[in-house]
Design an enzyme around this catalytic site. Structure first.
Site, PDB file in Angstrom:
ATOM      1  N   ASN A   2       0.829  -1.204   0.000  1.00 37.68           N
ATOM      2  CA  ASN A   2       0.000   0.000   0.000  1.00 37.68           C
ATOM      3  C   ASN A   2       0.860   1.248   0.000  1.00 37.68           C
ATOM      4  O   ASN A   2       1.939   1.300   0.571  1.00 37.68           O
ATOM      5  CB  ASN A   2      -0.900   0.033   1.235  1.00 37.68           C
ATOM      6  N   TYR A 154       0.263  -0.870   8.767  1.00 37.53           N
ATOM      7  CA  TYR A 154       1.651  -0.427   8.948  1.00 37.53           C
ATOM      8  C   TYR A 154       2.581  -1.298   8.116  1.00 37.53           C
ATOM      9  O   TYR A 154       2.410  -2.518   8.035  1.00 37.53           O
ATOM     10  CB  TYR A 154       2.059  -0.514  10.416  1.00 37.53           C
ATOM     11  N   GLU A 155       3.601  -0.664   7.511  1.00 40.94           N
ATOM     12  CA  GLU A 155       4.560  -1.381   6.688  1.00 40.94           C
ATOM     13  C   GLU A 155       6.003  -1.135   7.111  1.00 40.94           C
ATOM     14  O   GLU A 155       6.920  -1.779   6.582  1.00 40.94           O
ATOM     15  CB  GLU A 155       4.376  -0.995   5.222  1.00 40.94           C
ATOM     16  N   HIS A 156       6.211  -0.211   8.049  1.00 39.59           N
ATOM     17  CA  HIS A 156       7.559   0.121   8.523  1.00 39.59           C
ATOM     18  C   HIS A 156       7.535   0.211  10.044  1.00 39.59           C
ATOM     19  O   HIS A 156       6.559   0.735  10.621  1.00 39.59           O
ATOM     20  CB  HIS A 156       8.033   1.439   7.907  1.00 39.59           C
TER      21      HIS A 156
END
Length: 296
Positions: A2, A154-156
């Site tokens: 995303n 969340y991706e980080h």
């Protein structure tokens, strides 16, 4: 994956999976279509999107992020702000679309890929303080917008998987226990820097998670139908007992595309009792086709 530069769209048909326990089983032919909306900043409104009355339709506002809204955003330790298109997706717009379409619910997706061009990192100072701030800010937003659910994207991460699991798990517990929301979901993908966080959350708090919006479009662009079916089986096993939902992208991302057999794979999954989509271009061509498949 995303990104705040792309509107994400998902379609889901969720039935009892082969892996589902009786406590998590849902009625056969239960149909759900979901769309992430608001991240592109191009004036897309709820009413622009075709909605089939034969499916349950979830819009997910993208995104709520615990960063300041300054030109150089900084983490706020769980105090969430609106980073979606609030001019076109306001509380009054939410009320209007839900009144017009009784099959529509609206939720809020938290996190996302970037904020002001830099990674939107999950950065809690402590579990207790993050949860306290998140509960306060999210309850305020959900009441103002009359939202139905929360999605985690969340991706980080600037923390360890256990801390992430405790923060999100305790947040979900509060929101559900106090009937602030009616559904929760997570949006993991197959990456060694991402998936361990969601698996840690699933292992301890999976009973609080209604949907796993797995980002199958994060796989390689040359994914075949056979590979796609294998990936689905692997992730259904990883999130055993959950409603794992499938996806594709039309934003030049990867995974199995409609041109290379996505809908064939969906037909197979539907016949087996399980089925998602990400699309926006061509006047919602894939949205219409996806919802038609679900409603049939």
């Amino acid at each position: 994956m995303n990104s705040t530069s792309w509107l994400q769209l998902f379609l889901f048909l969720h039935m009892t999976l082969f892996f589902t326990t009786m406590s998590l089983a849902v009625a056969a032919n239960s149909k759900l279509f979901r769309e992430y909306i608001g991240a592109e900043g191009v004036g897309i409104t709820f009413s622009d999107v075709p909605i089939d009355p034969g499916v349950e339709f979830h819009f997910l506002l993208s995104f709520g992020i615990d960063y300041t809204t300054s030109s150089r955003p900084k983490p706020t330790n769980g105090i969430f702000n609106a980073f979606w298109d609030t001019d076109n997706l306001s509380p009054s717009h939410v009320s209007a679309i839900k009144a017009r379409h009784r099959n529509v619910k609206v939720g809020l997706s938290l996190g996302g890929d970037t904020v002001a061009g830099v990674s939107a990192n999950f950065t809690p100072i402590s579990i207790d303080s993050w949860v306290r701030n998140a509960i306060s800010s999210i309850v305020k937003i959900t009441k103002e917008y009359k939202l139905d659910g929360i999605d985690i994207d969340y991706e980080h991460f600037n923390t360890d998987p256990n801390t992430f699991a405790e923060c999100i798990g305790r947040l979900f517990f509060y929101l559900k226990q106090n009937k602030v929301v009616s559904f929760t979901s997570i949006a993991p993908y197959d990456d060694d820097a991402v998936q361990p966080y969601y698996l840690a959350l699933w292992r301890k708090y999976g009973h609080l998670i209604d949907y796993v919006n797995f980002q199958f479009y994060a796989y390689d662009k040359d994914t075949t139908v056979t590979q796609f079916m294998k990936y689905f089986g692997t992730q259904s096993s990883n999130y055993k007992g959950g409603k794992v939902l499938v996806s594709f992208g039309t934003d030049q991302s990867g995974g199995l595309s409609p041109e290379h057999g996505f809908f064939d794979a969906c037909a197979t999954l539907k016949s087996q009792g399980k089925l998602n989509d990400d699309s926006m271009k061509a006047h919602f061509r894939y949205e219409k086709r996806s919802q038609s498949l679900l409603a049939s």
